[in-house]
Enzyme design. Structure first.
Site, PDB file in Angstrom:
ATOM      1  N   TRP A 189      61.659  58.119 -41.472  1.00  0.00           N
ATOM      2  CA  TRP A 189      61.221  57.287 -41.926  1.00  0.00           C
ATOM      3  C   TRP A 189      61.183  57.315 -43.606  1.00  0.00           C
ATOM      4  O   TRP A 189      61.121  58.659 -44.195  1.00  0.00           O
ATOM      5  CB  TRP A 189      59.678  57.163 -41.533  1.00  0.00           C
ATOM      6  CG  TRP A 189      58.854  55.996 -42.232  1.00  0.00           C
ATOM      7  CD1 TRP A 189      59.161  54.744 -42.434  1.00  0.00           C
ATOM      8  CD2 TRP A 189      57.465  56.326 -42.601  1.00  0.00           C
ATOM      9  NE1 TRP A 189      58.071  54.417 -43.078  1.00  0.00           N
ATOM     10  CE2 TRP A 189      56.929  55.110 -43.150  1.00  0.00           C
ATOM     11  CE3 TRP A 189      56.658  57.632 -42.625  1.00  0.00           C
ATOM     12  CZ2 TRP A 189      55.664  54.930 -43.664  1.00  0.00           C
ATOM     13  CZ3 TRP A 189      55.373  57.544 -43.288  1.00  0.00           C
ATOM     14  CH2 TRP A 189      54.942  55.910 -43.640  1.00  0.00           C
ATOM     15  N   ASP A 238      54.554  62.307 -35.467  1.00  0.00           N
ATOM     16  CA  ASP A 238      54.213  61.157 -35.839  1.00  0.00           C
ATOM     17  C   ASP A 238      54.368  60.171 -34.909  1.00  0.00           C
ATOM     18  O   ASP A 238      55.585  59.844 -34.768  1.00  0.00           O
ATOM     19  CB  ASP A 238      54.995  60.992 -37.140  1.00  0.00           C
ATOM     20  CG  ASP A 238      54.840  59.426 -37.843  1.00  0.00           C
ATOM     21  OD1 ASP A 238      53.959  58.760 -37.561  1.00  0.00           O
ATOM     22  OD2 ASP A 238      55.452  59.307 -39.052  1.00  0.00           O
ATOM     23  N   LYS A 249      51.008  48.657 -35.461  1.00  0.00           N
ATOM     24  CA  LYS A 249      52.097  47.815 -34.620  1.00  0.00           C
ATOM     25  C   LYS A 249      51.393  47.567 -33.395  1.00  0.00           C
ATOM     26  O   LYS A 249      51.430  46.454 -32.976  1.00  0.00           O
ATOM     27  CB  LYS A 249      53.268  48.761 -34.430  1.00  0.00           C
ATOM     28  CG  LYS A 249      54.376  48.516 -35.512  1.00  0.00           C
ATOM     29  CD  LYS A 249      54.004  49.107 -36.838  1.00  0.00           C
ATOM     30  CE  LYS A 249      55.171  49.141 -37.643  1.00  0.00           C
ATOM     31  NZ  LYS A 249      54.799  49.757 -38.950  1.00  0.00           N
TER      32      LYS A 249
END
Length: 408
Positions: A133, A215, A251
């Site tokens: 990311w 994560d 999300k």
């Protein structure tokens, strides 16, 4: 003369820059596959029905007020979030070896965890996957890590997890290095290690005395099953690993701008928790002092009310199913067009992103000639596809790979 003379202009943050380019594009046909947010079949953001209902109830609850939350956050939310990722029957929970810290979404959890490890535990070397990311390295560097290195993750030739090089890189990492692992739906590749591969990764980290930092930004959203998406984390806990886990509810609850996150902490000795929490309180105090309440109240109420929990389960299943359908539709169209290259990885990947294999030059061509906007590394947000544009995107990709040859 100004105190701020000479400040260089930083390069734009690509994902937001590309999204802005899309928004400013005046072409009648354009497609946005950039920013990582869920979109409906109509291309619109989706407020989960259970979230809307819960917000209405909270707004009408006259017993609530706007007093500060505790520094470590909403206690009920912290407990529910920790149970969601570890599982209610987790040995870490039963033995009192875990707790949560409410943070400003996943990014805030990463920052708080990284700053704690750097400033309190004197851990200054971290490893992130290559690729990873786009914000991981920046967060850890700003939090005080002096070395943020790569470990191999992606096999560009075969479009798979390069487990052999991954394990070799972990073997070479110095003791007490912090290893950042994507819990599920790896960003940007969308490809996760198999369960056997996860076991091998855990074995090396444990044997080499490395520290695990998970994560997980897509729990439940990736497969539609929160338990399946948390398998790797729970396996590491079962192996007796200490860790911190950054959780995001952007999300899987659609709460992007509420910044709802949690840092789950797992230790081996409950006696260290008091000191850990006191030092973490100082980290939080110096950053945002107290977290916001609204999003945490929503998540807490949904996760702890059986009927609402079931509504949420149905919503995440609906979102993950639509993503899988769009993956299949894109692959089918590319196959029908006999597009040069291999594309099976599109349906082998999971979550909202696909690491397509398109080169930077091909990306530039897609944007310039077809107004299909994506990141320069070829990552697309599958949620940006729908039944109205998937054929157009497939044809644009087909034309592009034929016109702009890949050197990979």
């Amino acid at each position: 003369m100004s105190f701020f003379d000479g400040i260089p202009v930083a390069p734009p943050i690509e994902v937001f820059h590309k999204n802005a380019l899309y928004l400013n594009e005046t072409a009648p046909v354009k497609v946005n596959l950039t920013i990582g947010a869920y979109r409906t079949e109509e291309g619109q953001p989706w407020v989960l029905p259970v979230v809307h209902e819960t917000e209405v109830e909270i707004a009408n609850d006259t017993t609530l007020n706007h007093e500060y939350l505790p520094v470590l956050g909403h206690e009920g939310f912290r407990k529910a979030a920790t149970e969601l990722v570890l599982g209610e029957n987790s040995p870490a929970i039963k033995e009192g070896r875990s707790f949560g810290v409410q943070c400003l979404s996943g990014t805030g959890a990463l920052r708080a965890g990284a700053e704690f490890l750097a400033s309190v535990c004197n851990m200054k070397t971290a490893y992130v996957s290559n690729p990873t990311w786009g914000n991981h390295k920046l967060v850890f560097k700003k939090a005080g890590f002096t070395a943020v290195n790569d470990y191999t993750f992606w096999d560009y030739d075969n479009k798979r997890v390069h487990i052999e090089k991954l394990l070799a890189d972990l073997e070479a990492a110095p003791e007490k290095s912090v290893i950042i692992l994507h819990g599920c739906a790896h960003n940007p590749t969308g490809m996760d290690p198999t369960q056997d591969q996860w076991k091998s990764i855990c074995e090396v980290i444990k044997r080499k005395n490395l520290f695990t930092f998970f994560d997980i930004a897509y729990q439940g959203f990736a497969s539609g099953n929160p338990d399946a998406d948390a398998w790797a984390i729970r396996y590491f806990v079962d192996q007796g690993m200490e860790m911190v886990v950054s959780q995001s509810f952007a999300k899987n609850f659609g709460l992007y701008n509420e910044r709802v996150g949690n840092l789950t902490v797992v230790v081996n000795n409950p006696a260290v928790i008091a000191g850990f929490q006191s030092q973490m309180s100082l980290v939080i105090r110096a950053n945002w002092s107290n977290p916001p309440a609204h999003g945490a109240r929503i998540v807490h109420k949904v996760l702890t009310t059986p009927a609402r929990r079931e509504q949420w389960n149905q919503a995440i299943q609906s979102m993950s199913s639509r993503i899988k359908e769009m993956r299949a539709a894109l692959l089918n169209k590319l196959t029908e067009l006999q597009t040069p290259g291999t594309w099976g990885h599109i349906t082998q990947q999971i979550g909202m992103f696909s690491y397509t294999g398109l080169t930077a030059a091909q990306v530039d061509h897609l944007i310039a000639e077809h107004k299909v906007f994506l990141l320069s590394d070829g990552r697309i947000n599958i949620c940006g596809l729908n039944t109205k544009n998937v054929d157009y995107v497939a044809k644009a990709i087909d034309e592009t790979v034929r016109a702009v040859k890949s050197n990979i």
